[in-house]
Design a protein around this motif. Structure first.
Motif, PDB file in Angstrom:
ATOM      1  N   THR A  46      -2.270  41.585  77.553  1.00 13.93           N
ATOM      2  CA  THR A  46      -3.782  41.558  77.146  1.00 13.93           C
ATOM      3  C   THR A  46      -4.011  40.634  76.119  1.00 13.93           C
ATOM      4  O   THR A  46      -3.127  40.457  74.967  1.00 13.93           O
ATOM      5  N   GLY A  47      -5.242  40.123  75.658  1.00 13.57           N
ATOM      6  CA  GLY A  47      -5.440  39.284  74.613  1.00 13.57           C
ATOM      7  C   GLY A  47      -5.571  39.913  73.403  1.00 13.57           C
ATOM      8  O   GLY A  47      -5.185  39.390  72.278  1.00 13.57           O
TER       9      GLY A  47
ATOM     10  N   GLU B 191     -12.215  44.206  69.323  1.00 15.24           N
ATOM     11  CA  GLU B 191     -10.737  44.656  69.536  1.00 15.24           C
ATOM     12  C   GLU B 191     -10.451  46.192  68.992  1.00 15.24           C
ATOM     13  O   GLU B 191      -9.364  46.622  68.483  1.00 15.24           O
TER      14      GLU B 191
ATOM     15  N   HIS C 296     -13.437  37.654  68.644  1.00 17.53           N
ATOM     16  CA  HIS C 296     -13.287  38.905  69.285  1.00 17.53           C
ATOM     17  C   HIS C 296     -12.289  39.643  68.320  1.00 17.53           C
ATOM     18  O   HIS C 296     -12.391  40.963  68.427  1.00 17.53           O
TER      19      HIS C 296
ATOM     20  N   ASN D  83      -3.478  38.987  70.178  1.00 18.94           N
ATOM     21  CA  ASN D  83      -4.289  38.587  68.800  1.00 18.94           C
ATOM     22  C   ASN D  83      -3.647  39.462  67.749  1.00 18.94           C
ATOM     23  O   ASN D  83      -3.084  39.076  66.624  1.00 18.94           O
TER      24      ASN D  83
HETATM   25  C1  LIG Z   1     -12.144  35.266  72.715  1.00 16.94           C
HETATM   26  C2  LIG Z   1     -11.323  36.353  73.167  1.00 16.94           C
HETATM   27  N1  LIG Z   1     -10.047  36.549  72.548  1.00 16.94           N
HETATM   28  C3  LIG Z   1      -9.569  37.750  73.359  1.00 16.94           C
HETATM   29  C4  LIG Z   1      -9.980  38.246  74.270  1.00 16.94           C
HETATM   30  C5  LIG Z   1      -8.901  39.206  75.154  1.00 16.94           C
HETATM   31  O1  LIG Z   1      -9.229  40.332  75.488  1.00 16.94           O
HETATM   32  P1  LIG Z   1      -8.488  41.514  76.352  1.00 16.94           P
HETATM   33  O2  LIG Z   1      -7.779  42.443  75.227  1.00 16.94           O
HETATM   34  O3  LIG Z   1      -9.746  41.859  77.127  1.00 16.94           O
HETATM   35  O4  LIG Z   1      -7.538  40.770  77.341  1.00 16.94           O
HETATM   36  C6  LIG Z   1     -11.102  38.055  75.003  1.00 16.94           C
HETATM   37  C7  LIG Z   1     -11.694  38.796  76.136  1.00 16.94           C
HETATM   38  O5  LIG Z   1     -12.726  38.774  76.396  1.00 16.94           O
HETATM   39  C8  LIG Z   1     -11.810  37.121  74.189  1.00 16.94           C
HETATM   40  O6  LIG Z   1     -13.176  36.693  74.884  1.00 16.94           O
END
Ligand SMILES: Cc1ncc(COP(=O)(O)O)c(C=O)c1O
Length: 343
Positions: A58-59, A89, A84, A63
């Motif tokens: 997951t992003g 988050e 984000h 991050n």
């Molecule tokens: C700019 C950005 N960073 C990171 C994410 C990663 O999110 P996720 O935890 O949903 O994978 C997103 C998802 O919408 C995003 O738009």
């Protein structure tokens, strides 16, 4: 037709085929399989660097774990207000850093500016009562659908470096940014002063595949432990690796992002002709924000088009339209035609 988000897409056939192909026989777990090793090397090669690469899914985890290697619990992380990491988050960056504080900067067109970063750093107080500047996080492409140029990244990282800050880049839409800039991935990351990149694939055709790419070796030292502790060391890592393998093969990642970006330009070119249309930001990647008369928005909704209405700082309520690797030009044209009919 759904233009709400690139998260509404499925996975590309090539990605699913790669997962199926990886589903044969046994492979060592926890990333100790040949495919994962190959993919880690391949990602390094994409960046023309000896990077430390860690796959996850997951992003948010990418991050938050990335920031945890550059910000102590008493640290400050500067980011654009809509980032984000700041608003989407659920406190994961604060959680994984054991308490670092995110300090939002307003930015212009979704991008932090050198001037406001310098000003924020001047205001930083070394007194024991204040959090201490530790890192900046740039989103590339930004939440506004804009893209930092290589020079802009360089200028910001120069300020950060002078102040001893680590530089993180949230590249959930990194492919869209690279495609938009037409530069080498290295040019807008480590060569421009980025220490750690969250490299996303999920929004651009993968099922669930992200990677933390660490260019500064000292920052990679403990990352394996942090990923495991954070619950992102997958036992069957080969399936995440298989997605990356397919994603990077034959530059698919750039072709898919190029398609998404081209569909955004097509949308923008059509919608600009609708009376009353006003774009909030330049369209440089795969998201666009456009204010339209209420009757047009209502008409589009009635026709079954899906999108978010996005309250903006200036009191406008643009709609956000997001294109993706699989957006059909016929759907883009249908939305433009419907908007024109309702105007
Ligand atoms: C700019 C950005 N960073 C990171 C994410 C990663 O999110 P996720 O935890 O949903 O994978 C997103 C998802 O919408 C995003 O738009």
């Amino acid at each position: 037709v759904n233009f709400a988000s690139d998260n509404t897409t499925g996975a590309a056939d090539e990605i699913l085929a790669a997962i199926t192909a990886a589903n044969k026989g046994r492979a060592m777990p926890y990333g100790n399989d040949d495919l994962t090793r190959r993919v880690e090397k391949k990602i390094s090669e994409v960046f023309e660097a000896e990077a430390a690469v860690f796959l996850l899914a997951t992003g948010t985890a990418a991050n938050a774990l990335a920031l945890s290697v550059m910000a102590p619990p008493f640290g400050a992380v500067y980011c654009q207000a809509e980032a984000h990491v700041n608003v989407d988050e659920c406190g994961a960056p604060e959680f994984y850093t054991s308490g670092a504080k995110l300090l939002p900067l307003e930015g212009v067109d979704g991008k932090i500016t050198v001037a406001e970063l310098e000003e924020a750093l001047l205001r930083a107080d070394p007194a024991v009562h204040s959090v201490q500047p530790a890192a900046i996080s740039l989103t590339q492409a930004t939440e506004a659908g804009t893209v930092y140029t290589v020079d802009e990244v360089r200028a910001i990282t120069a300020v950060a470096r002078k102040a001893g800050l680590g530089v993180h880049m949230d590249g959930a839409r990194f492919a869209n940014a690279v495609q938009s800039l037409g530069c080498a991935p290295a040019d807008v990351t480590w060569r421009a002063g980025v220490d750690v990149l969250s490299f996303g694939a999920t929004k651009n055709g993968a099922l669930a595949a992200e990677a933390v790419v660490i260019f500064e070796p000292a920052l990679a030292k403990d990352f394996a432990y942090r990923r495991k502790r954070g619950g992102h060391l997958f036992s069957k890592m080969r399936f995440v690796a298989a997605q990356w393998d397919a994603y990077l093969r034959d530059d698919r990642w750039l072709h898919w992002a190029g398609h998404a970006n081209a569909m955004a330009v097509r949308l923008a070119t059509g919608l600009i002709k609708v009376p009353g249309a006003r774009f909030s930001f330049p369209v440089e990647a795969n998201e666009l924000f456009v204010s339209l008369p209420d009757k047009v928005i209502d008409g589009l909704k009635k026709d079954g088009f899906e999108f978010y209405v996005w309250p903006a700082a200036d009191g406008a309520t643009p709609i956000r339209l997001v294109t993706a690797f699989d957006t059909l030009s016929a759907d883009v044209d249908a939305l433009i035609e419907a908007a024109q009919n309702h105007s």
